[in-house]
Design a protein around this motif. Structure first.
Motif, PDB file in Angstrom:
ATOM      1  N   LYS A  74      45.533  64.099  41.662  1.00  8.41           N
ATOM      2  CA  LYS A  74      45.454  62.667  41.364  1.00  8.41           C
ATOM      3  C   LYS A  74      44.840  62.423  39.991  1.00  8.41           C
ATOM      4  CE  LYS A  74      44.927  61.047  46.156  1.00  8.41           C
ATOM      5  NZ  LYS A  74      43.970  60.432  47.112  1.00  8.41           N
ATOM      6  N   ARG A  75      43.880  63.262  39.626  1.00  9.87           N
ATOM      7  CA  ARG A  75      43.153  63.051  38.374  1.00  9.87           C
ATOM      8  C   ARG A  75      43.822  63.712  37.174  1.00  9.87           C
ATOM      9  NH1 ARG A  75      36.675  63.002  39.716  1.00  9.87           N
ATOM     10  NH2 ARG A  75      36.804  62.087  41.804  1.00  9.87           N
ATOM     11  N   ASN A  76      44.638  64.733  37.423  1.00  7.46           N
ATOM     12  CA  ASN A  76      45.323  65.419  36.333  1.00  7.46           C
ATOM     13  C   ASN A  76      46.688  65.902  36.842  1.00  7.46           C
ATOM     14  OD1 ASN A  76      46.282  67.103  34.315  1.00  7.46           O
ATOM     15  ND2 ASN A  76      44.307  68.069  33.907  1.00  7.46           N
ATOM     16  N   ILE A  77      47.734  65.150  36.512  1.00  7.78           N
ATOM     17  CA  ILE A  77      49.059  65.471  37.064  1.00  7.78           C
ATOM     18  C   ILE A  77      49.644  66.730  36.438  1.00  7.78           C
ATOM     19  CG2 ILE A  77      49.565  63.077  37.636  1.00  7.78           C
ATOM     20  CD1 ILE A  77      51.365  62.994  35.148  1.00  7.78           C
ATOM     21  N   ASP A  78      49.096  67.174  35.300  1.00 11.62           N
ATOM     22  CA  ASP A  78      49.651  68.328  34.602  1.00 11.62           C
ATOM     23  C   ASP A  78      48.983  69.651  34.952  1.00 11.62           C
ATOM     24  OD1 ASP A  78      51.549  66.853  33.113  1.00 11.62           O
ATOM     25  OD2 ASP A  78      49.995  66.241  31.695  1.00 11.62           O
ATOM     26  N   VAL A  79      47.818  69.607  35.595  1.00 13.61           N
ATOM     27  CA  VAL A  79      47.093  70.838  35.869  1.00 13.61           C
ATOM     28  C   VAL A  79      47.899  71.727  36.825  1.00 13.61           C
ATOM     29  CG1 VAL A  79      45.795  69.920  37.846  1.00 13.61           C
ATOM     30  CG2 VAL A  79      44.843  71.802  36.485  1.00 13.61           C
ATOM     31  N   LYS A  80      47.873  73.022  36.565  1.00 10.68           N
ATOM     32  CA  LYS A  80      48.531  73.989  37.436  1.00 10.68           C
ATOM     33  C   LYS A  80      47.536  74.429  38.504  1.00 10.68           C
ATOM     34  CE  LYS A  80      52.278  74.179  34.889  1.00 10.68           C
ATOM     35  NZ  LYS A  80      53.569  73.644  35.370  1.00 10.68           N
ATOM     36  N   ILE A  81      47.890  74.254  39.774  1.00 14.47           N
ATOM     37  CA  ILE A  81      47.005  74.606  40.880  1.00 14.47           C
ATOM     38  C   ILE A  81      47.585  75.800  41.630  1.00 14.47           C
ATOM     39  CG2 ILE A  81      45.976  73.831  43.048  1.00 14.47           C
ATOM     40  CD1 ILE A  81      46.136  70.970  41.966  1.00 14.47           C
ATOM     41  N   ILE A  82      46.760  76.825  41.795  1.00 10.45           N
ATOM     42  CA  ILE A  82      47.162  78.011  42.559  1.00 10.45           C
ATOM     43  C   ILE A  82      46.159  78.205  43.689  1.00 10.45           C
ATOM     44  CG2 ILE A  82      47.480  80.509  42.488  1.00 10.45           C
ATOM     45  CD1 ILE A  82      48.388  80.228  39.623  1.00 10.45           C
TER      46      ILE A  82
END
Length: 235
Positions: A74-82
């Protein structure tokens, strides 16, 4: 530089993950920085400075990594989450946070390298571009180009913001320039950014700005193959 955040409550798994990260990025000669967080709230406060997050699904008895991941998104739509987990049954839940990948512990270096490659490639392409003072005084990012068109002996770069940049180059020059990036030729005078497509009609490509681009029979099969290959690469 790629800024990487890690939340992992198991010290042994944390050490192994950091080794995998360092080995991969060093081998690829990509500059990076790792921050280890123990408090998810601290990570949330700094998420706009982070490019890639490795997130344990079970951070603690009271904290669920899935919920943290959703808030990160929600706070960073571009961050890559693994997500990193011991339990495969949690993986489906991870889709709620639009995770890029999942690792089941223990993580091996070989598996890590294979899975992380496309994630990092996608990140690097976001910042890829060129500077040419004969065209423009500032850097042009490939991701900001909708399509490139050859018209009246010039090529025109059609940008996401609606601007058009005329260049003296032939279309062949741009085909060679973007060969390592997600572009494909749809018509004899047009090459299209595959990441900026929202759909297809019978003989046209619909871009994210709702502009319609012709897709000729001659280029259709090769274009569609490139399009679906790009989707698979980003998954």
């Amino acid at each position: 530089m790629m800024n990487i955040a890690v939340i992992e409550d198991d010290n042994q798994e944390l050490e192994n993950l950091i080794v995998c990260i360092k080995n991969f990025f060093t081998k690829k000669e990509i500059s990076f920085h790792i921050d280890v967080f123990t408090d998810p709230n601290k990570l949330l406060q700094n998420i706009n400075e982070i490019d890639l997050v490795f997130l344990d699904i079970q951070i603690s008895k009271d904290t669920n990594g899935i919920d943290v991941g959703i808030e990160l998104r929600k706070r960073n739509i571009d961050v890559k989450i693994i997500f990193v987990t011991n339990y495969t049954e949690y993986l489906i839940d991870g889709y709620r946070a639009n995770a890029s990948r999942y690792f089941v512990k223990p993580i091996s270096q070989s598996h890590f390298d294979i899975e992380i490659s496309n994630v990092v490639e996608d990140y690097l392409q976001r910042f890829a571009g060129f500077t040419d003072l004969r065209i423009c005084t500032h850097k042009i990012y490939f991701q900001n180009i909708l399509y490139i068109e050859f018209c009246n002996r010039r090529t025109i770069l059609h940008l996401i913001n609606g601007n058009k940049i005329k260049t003296i180059y032939q279309l062949k020059y741009w085909i060679d320039t973007v060969t390592a990036f997600p572009f494909a030729q749809s018509y004899k005078s047009i090459i299209v950014n595959l990441n900026q497509i929202s759909g297809f009609s019978k003989n046209n490509i619909i871009l994210i700005n709702n502009e319609s681009i012709p897709l000729s029979k001659h280029y259709k099969k090769e274009f569609e193959n490139a399009y679906y290959h790009n989707i698979h690469r980003r998954m």
